[in-house]
Design a protein around this motif. Structure first.
Motif, PDB file in Angstrom:
ATOM      1  N   LEU A  88       0.840  -1.199   0.000  1.00 27.66           N
ATOM      2  CA  LEU A  88       0.000   0.000   0.000  1.00 27.66           C
ATOM      3  C   LEU A  88       0.876   1.251   0.000  1.00 27.66           C
ATOM      4  CD1 LEU A  88      -3.017   0.666   0.000  1.00 27.66           C
ATOM      5  CD2 LEU A  88      -2.934   0.833   2.476  1.00 27.66           C
ATOM      6  N   TRP A  89       1.975   1.217   0.769  1.00 28.92           N
ATOM      7  CA  TRP A  89       2.936   2.324   0.753  1.00 28.92           C
ATOM      8  C   TRP A  89       3.502   2.507  -0.652  1.00 28.92           C
ATOM      9  CZ3 TRP A  89       8.232   1.531  -0.292  1.00 28.92           C
ATOM     10  CH2 TRP A  89       9.030   2.687  -0.222  1.00 28.92           C
ATOM     11  N   GLN A  90       3.796   1.420  -1.341  1.00 28.45           N
ATOM     12  CA  GLN A  90       4.300   1.520  -2.708  1.00 28.45           C
ATOM     13  C   GLN A  90       3.300   2.215  -3.625  1.00 28.45           C
ATOM     14  OE1 GLN A  90       5.134  -2.745  -3.352  1.00 28.45           O
ATOM     15  NE2 GLN A  90       7.267  -2.184  -3.679  1.00 28.45           N
ATOM     16  N   MET A  91       2.028   1.863  -3.496  1.00 30.31           N
ATOM     17  CA  MET A  91       0.999   2.478  -4.345  1.00 30.31           C
ATOM     18  C   MET A  91       0.936   3.980  -4.100  1.00 30.31           C
ATOM     19  SD  MET A  91      -0.590  -0.006  -6.102  1.00 30.31           S
ATOM     20  CE  MET A  91      -2.270   0.492  -6.417  1.00 30.31           C
ATOM     21  N   VAL A  92       0.970   4.370  -2.837  1.00 24.15           N
ATOM     22  CA  VAL A  92       0.911   5.798  -2.500  1.00 24.15           C
ATOM     23  C   VAL A  92       2.124   6.530  -3.068  1.00 24.15           C
ATOM     24  CG1 VAL A  92       0.946   7.461  -0.597  1.00 24.15           C
ATOM     25  CG2 VAL A  92      -0.488   5.414  -0.441  1.00 24.15           C
ATOM     26  N   GLU A  93       3.310   5.933  -2.957  1.00 24.78           N
ATOM     27  CA  GLU A  93       4.529   6.536  -3.477  1.00 24.78           C
ATOM     28  C   GLU A  93       4.483   6.705  -4.998  1.00 24.78           C
ATOM     29  OE1 GLU A  93       7.594   7.628  -2.179  1.00 24.78           O
ATOM     30  OE2 GLU A  93       6.558   7.686  -0.244  1.00 24.78           O
ATOM     31  N   MET A  94       3.872   5.760  -5.694  1.00 30.39           N
ATOM     32  CA  MET A  94       3.871   5.781  -7.157  1.00 30.39           C
ATOM     33  C   MET A  94       2.759   6.635  -7.752  1.00 30.39           C
ATOM     34  SD  MET A  94       5.028   1.895  -8.253  1.00 30.39           S
ATOM     35  CE  MET A  94       3.797   1.016  -7.297  1.00 30.39           C
ATOM     36  N   HIS A  95       1.901   7.181  -6.916  1.00 31.77           N
ATOM     37  CA  HIS A  95       0.788   8.005  -7.415  1.00 31.77           C
ATOM     38  C   HIS A  95       1.282   9.183  -8.253  1.00 31.77           C
ATOM     39  CE1 HIS A  95      -3.237   9.811  -7.373  1.00 31.77           C
ATOM     40  NE2 HIS A  95      -2.649  10.965  -7.099  1.00 31.77           N
ATOM     41  N   GLU A  96       2.390   9.780  -7.834  1.00 29.28           N
ATOM     42  CA  GLU A  96       2.948  10.936  -8.548  1.00 29.28           C
ATOM     43  C   GLU A  96       4.414  10.701  -8.894  1.00 29.28           C
ATOM     44  OE1 GLU A  96       0.981  14.906  -6.986  1.00 29.28           O
ATOM     45  OE2 GLU A  96       1.235  13.513  -5.314  1.00 29.28           O
ATOM     46  N   ILE A  97       4.713   9.508  -9.361  1.00 30.72           N
ATOM     47  CA  ILE A  97       6.097   9.171  -9.670  1.00 30.72           C
ATOM     48  C   ILE A  97       6.629   9.976 -10.855  1.00 30.72           C
ATOM     49  CG2 ILE A  97       5.484   7.247 -11.201  1.00 30.72           C
ATOM     50  CD1 ILE A  97       7.909   5.773 -10.098  1.00 30.72           C
ATOM     51  N   VAL A  98       5.744  10.389 -11.763  1.00 31.41           N
ATOM     52  CA  VAL A  98       6.112  11.249 -12.890  1.00 31.41           C
ATOM     53  C   VAL A  98       5.811  12.701 -12.504  1.00 31.41           C
ATOM     54  CG1 VAL A  98       5.676  11.820 -15.304  1.00 31.41           C
ATOM     55  CG2 VAL A  98       5.638   9.432 -14.566  1.00 31.41           C
ATOM     56  N   PRO A  99       6.801  13.581 -12.467  1.00 32.32           N
ATOM     57  CA  PRO A  99       6.572  14.973 -12.068  1.00 32.32           C
ATOM     58  C   PRO A  99       5.478  15.634 -12.921  1.00 32.32           C
ATOM     59  CG  PRO A  99       8.920  14.518 -12.218  1.00 32.32           C
ATOM     60  CD  PRO A  99       8.225  13.314 -12.765  1.00 32.32           C
ATOM     61  N   GLY A 100       4.541  16.274 -12.248  1.00 28.79           N
ATOM     62  CA  GLY A 100       3.488  16.992 -12.942  1.00 28.79           C
ATOM     63  C   GLY A 100       2.334  16.118 -13.403  1.00 28.79           C
ATOM     64  N   LYS A 101       2.382  14.814 -13.095  1.00 27.30           N
ATOM     65  CA  LYS A 101       1.315  13.901 -13.522  1.00 27.30           C
ATOM     66  C   LYS A 101       0.848  13.072 -12.341  1.00 27.30           C
ATOM     67  CE  LYS A 101       0.275  10.146 -16.809  1.00 27.30           C
ATOM     68  NZ  LYS A 101      -0.999  10.755 -17.235  1.00 27.30           N
ATOM     69  N   ARG A 102      -0.458  12.809 -12.287  1.00 26.24           N
ATOM     70  CA  ARG A 102      -1.012  11.988 -11.227  1.00 26.24           C
ATOM     71  C   ARG A 102      -1.674  10.750 -11.834  1.00 26.24           C
ATOM     72  NH1 ARG A 102      -4.146  15.687  -6.845  1.00 26.24           N
ATOM     73  NH2 ARG A 102      -3.957  13.708  -5.711  1.00 26.24           N
ATOM     74  N   PHE A 103      -1.343   9.596 -11.287  1.00 23.70           N
ATOM     75  CA  PHE A 103      -1.998   8.361 -11.713  1.00 23.70           C
ATOM     76  C   PHE A 103      -3.195   8.145 -10.802  1.00 23.70           C
ATOM     77  CE2 PHE A 103       2.483   7.723 -13.005  1.00 23.70           C
ATOM     78  CZ  PHE A 103       2.268   7.614 -14.378  1.00 23.70           C
ATOM     79  N   ASP A 104      -4.339   8.666 -11.250  1.00 27.34           N
ATOM     80  CA  ASP A 104      -5.532   8.701 -10.417  1.00 27.34           C
ATOM     81  C   ASP A 104      -6.267   7.360 -10.353  1.00 27.34           C
ATOM     82  OD1 ASP A 104      -5.228  11.435  -9.822  1.00 27.34           O
ATOM     83  OD2 ASP A 104      -6.160  11.990 -11.716  1.00 27.34           O
ATOM     84  N   ARG A 105      -5.889   6.442 -11.237  1.00 27.76           N
ATOM     85  CA  ARG A 105      -6.571   5.151 -11.294  1.00 27.76           C
ATOM     86  C   ARG A 105      -5.534   4.038 -11.385  1.00 27.76           C
ATOM     87  NH1 ARG A 105      -8.949   9.108 -14.269  1.00 27.76           N
ATOM     88  NH2 ARG A 105     -11.178   9.499 -13.890  1.00 27.76           N
ATOM     89  N   TYR A 106      -5.872   2.905 -10.821  1.00 26.56           N
ATOM     90  CA  TYR A 106      -4.936   1.777 -10.780  1.00 26.56           C
ATOM     91  C   TYR A 106      -4.451   1.411 -12.182  1.00 26.56           C
ATOM     92  CZ  TYR A 106      -3.062  -2.393  -8.364  1.00 26.56           C
ATOM     93  OH  TYR A 106      -2.233  -3.339  -7.801  1.00 26.56           O
ATOM     94  N   HIS A 107      -5.378   1.378 -13.153  1.00 25.75           N
ATOM     95  CA  HIS A 107      -4.987   0.954 -14.504  1.00 25.75           C
ATOM     96  C   HIS A 107      -4.060   1.973 -15.181  1.00 25.75           C
ATOM     97  CE1 HIS A 107      -8.554   3.446 -15.630  1.00 25.75           C
ATOM     98  NE2 HIS A 107      -7.822   3.723 -16.686  1.00 25.75           N
ATOM     99  N   GLU A 108      -4.148   3.254 -14.794  1.00 28.95           N
ATOM    100  CA  GLU A 108      -3.244   4.260 -15.360  1.00 28.95           C
ATOM    101  C   GLU A 108      -1.808   3.996 -14.910  1.00 28.95           C
ATOM    102  OE1 GLU A 108      -4.804   8.025 -14.189  1.00 28.95           O
ATOM    103  OE2 GLU A 108      -6.577   7.895 -15.472  1.00 28.95           O
ATOM    104  N   LEU A 109      -1.644   3.587 -13.655  1.00 30.84           N
ATOM    105  CA  LEU A 109      -0.311   3.216 -13.170  1.00 30.84           C
ATOM    106  C   LEU A 109       0.180   1.964 -13.896  1.00 30.84           C
ATOM    107  CD1 LEU A 109       1.997   3.799 -11.164  1.00 30.84           C
ATOM    108  CD2 LEU A 109       0.785   2.352  -9.502  1.00 30.84           C
ATOM    109  N   GLY A 110      -0.714   1.006 -14.104  1.00 32.76           N
ATOM    110  CA  GLY A 110      -0.355  -0.197 -14.852  1.00 32.76           C
ATOM    111  C   GLY A 110       0.056   0.111 -16.277  1.00 32.76           C
ATOM    112  N   GLN A 111      -0.635   1.048 -16.907  1.00 33.07           N
ATOM    113  CA  GLN A 111      -0.280   1.437 -18.275  1.00 33.07           C
ATOM    114  C   GLN A 111       1.085   2.110 -18.320  1.00 33.07           C
ATOM    115  OE1 GLN A 111      -4.147   3.542 -18.861  1.00 33.07           O
ATOM    116  NE2 GLN A 111      -4.183   2.518 -20.848  1.00 33.07           N
ATOM    117  N   HIS A 112       1.406   2.895 -17.300  1.00 33.74           N
ATOM    118  CA  HIS A 112       2.721   3.539 -17.251  1.00 33.74           C
ATOM    119  C   HIS A 112       3.832   2.492 -17.117  1.00 33.74           C
ATOM    120  CE1 HIS A 112       5.837   6.475 -16.367  1.00 33.74           C
ATOM    121  NE2 HIS A 112       6.117   5.841 -15.233  1.00 33.74           N
ATOM    122  N   ALA A 113       3.553   1.426 -16.361  1.00 35.37           N
ATOM    123  CA  ALA A 113       4.575   0.404 -16.113  1.00 35.37           C
ATOM    124  C   ALA A 113       4.707  -0.585 -17.261  1.00 35.37           C
ATOM    125  CB  ALA A 113       4.252  -0.345 -14.823  1.00 35.37           C
TER     126      ALA A 113
END
Length: 450
Positions: A88-113
């Motif tokens: 859960l800590w990892q998910m919170v950390e990765m929410h804004e891993i790209v400066p100026g962008k927010r991964f507001d949905r789980y699948h958006e983070l998956g698409q980035h990875a």
């Protein structure tokens, strides 16, 4: 009038057209439930996470202990608490891993990875199974708790089918489902979080009040080796089900304000830590004390086992219903967001309250129908918990972390993530087998819509 180059297809667009398109996109984002509001406080995160994680799963933990035994049961509970807090800590950390962008949905983070298409294909099916699965289990559990309340309080009245009580619970969800976004349900979520702490305390307190049963036994419930193994696998899924908040954590964090100086992960982590303290307070006493009192005679829902004092057990069942009403909405909101995103952005429907009424009512009706048709509480916990929850909670965040951060091989981060992945894959493999077997066993004795 000036023009500018659109990088995606090398064509020139009128600036006014682009601005109008951007304005339309912003209007749609402001309408969608996940991105509509970004003014949540850190304590919103706390009670949203408590509501999301502490749910029907806590009621089945004593039964899971009865199928796991003392040593394995305590180990699985504690290890799961540690692993899921870490992921859960990892998910919170990765929410804004790209400066100026927010991964507001789980699948958006998956698409980035994993890439646009692969990320979507990996995350969306699992997340939908989890969220719809939780809502189906909550339908069943809410109906059962209402039924239990009825039988305790109105003992001389005519018996009623469980189906009717599931429909009563669903009728509340038909109303609550039309609250527009996460921040609009904060009051419901707060009440749900308070209820979860209340009925958890009642569960272990009432158990202590009854005292250890004279004939208590801690042997495995099933007398056959095969049955014991299948029950063991099913209980692993039940524990996985109990730690399921990861599937909505990015969506919850999306409601928080964020600036470069004060990113959203700060207040979000405060809420997560507060929630996990509350989770430990709820889970460990209920699982350990109730198993100690009742042994392998405990029912799959602890409130089906408890009988005295009648008024307190009846009240606790109502508390569960209130909590599940909030929990249902926490898991339904990302589904509503997906449905409305597809209808508005892909199918070009006009955003409107009519669209929401139709789409959301269809979803609630679907979960009600499945819950009425297959009201196998423990089997559902094990099957859904193992098949999808283990993926999205125990090891998918670790895989995404490795794909994005690429820690040095054999470093502490590398080892930690791979240990979580291996344990999660084992859980995902074994738990659905036990859950499916439990559903089949119940189905052979069950009369549909009874």
């Amino acid at each position: 009038m000036g023009t500018r180059l659109h990088a995606s297809d090398n064509k020139y667009y009128n600036e006014q057209d682009v601005d109008e398109r951007d304005a339309q996109e912003k209007a749609i984002d402001d309408w969608l439930p996940i991105t509509a509001s970004r003014d949540a406080k850190w304590w919103y995160s706390a009670f949203h996470n408590v509501t999301a994680i502490v749910g029907a799963g806590v009621l089945g933990l004593p039964y899971a202990m009865a199928q796991l035994g003392w040593g394995p049961g305590v180990s699985v509970l504690v290890i799961s608490w540690i692993i899921t807090l870490y992921t859960l800590w990892q998910m919170v950390e990765m929410h804004e891993i790209v400066p100026g962008k927010r991964f507001d949905r789980y699948h958006e983070l998956g698409q980035h990875a994993f890439g646009e298409k692969l990320g979507l294909y990996i995350v969306i099916p699992l997340q939908l199974i989890v969220e719809a699965g939780v809502d189906i289990v909550y339908m069943v559990t809410g109906g059962r708790c209402l039924h239990r309340f009825y039988t305790l309080v109105f003992k001389d009245c005519k018996k009623m089918k469980l189906t009717y009580f599931i429909m009563i619970f669903a009728s509340v969800q038909f109303v609550l489902s039309h609250l527009p976004n996460f921040n609009a349900i904060y009051g419901v979520s707060l009440a749900a979080a308070v209820m979860s702490l209340s009925y958890s305390t009642i569960a272990w307190g009432a158990s202590l009040n009854e005292g250890v049963r004279p004939d208590v036994q801690y042997d495995y419930k099933d007398t056959t080796i095969a049955g014991t193994f299948f029950n063991f696998f099913n209980s692993l899924g039940s524990v996985a089900f109990a730690y399921a908040g990861h599937n909505v954590v990015l969506e919850i964090q999306a409601t928080m304000p964020s600036t470069p100086e004060k990113p959203s992960k700060g207040p979000m982590l405060k809420g997560v830590i507060a929630a996990y303290v509350a989770i430990a307070i709820c889970y460990l006493p209920v699982a350990l004390i109730c198993y100690w009192i009742f042994g392998n005679k405990v029912e799959e829902n602890i409130f089906m086992t408890l009988e005295k004092p009648v008024w307190l057990i009846a009240m606790a069942n109502l508390f569960v219903v209130i909590h599940l009403s909030g929990g249902y909405q926490i898991y339904a909101m990302p589904v509503f967001d997906m449905i409305e995103y597809v209808l508005v952005k892909k199918r070009k429907f006009k955003p409107s309250w009519r669209l929401r009424i139709v789409s959301r009512n269809i979803y609630v009706a679907f979960t009600m129908f499945i819950g009425i048709t297959f009201p196998f509480f423990d089997g559902l916990l094990g099957f859904f918990g193992g098949f999808a929850f283990a993926s999205t909670t125990y090891f998918l965040p670790c895989i995404i972390w490795l794909a994005i951060y690429k820690p040095k091989k054999f470093s502490l981060s590398w080892f930690t993530n791979w240990i979580c992945i291996v344990l999660g894959v084992i859980l995902m493999t074994l738990a659905p087998i036990g859950g499916l077997r439990e559903i089949i066993v119940h189905a052979t004795k069950y009369k549909f819509y009874s």
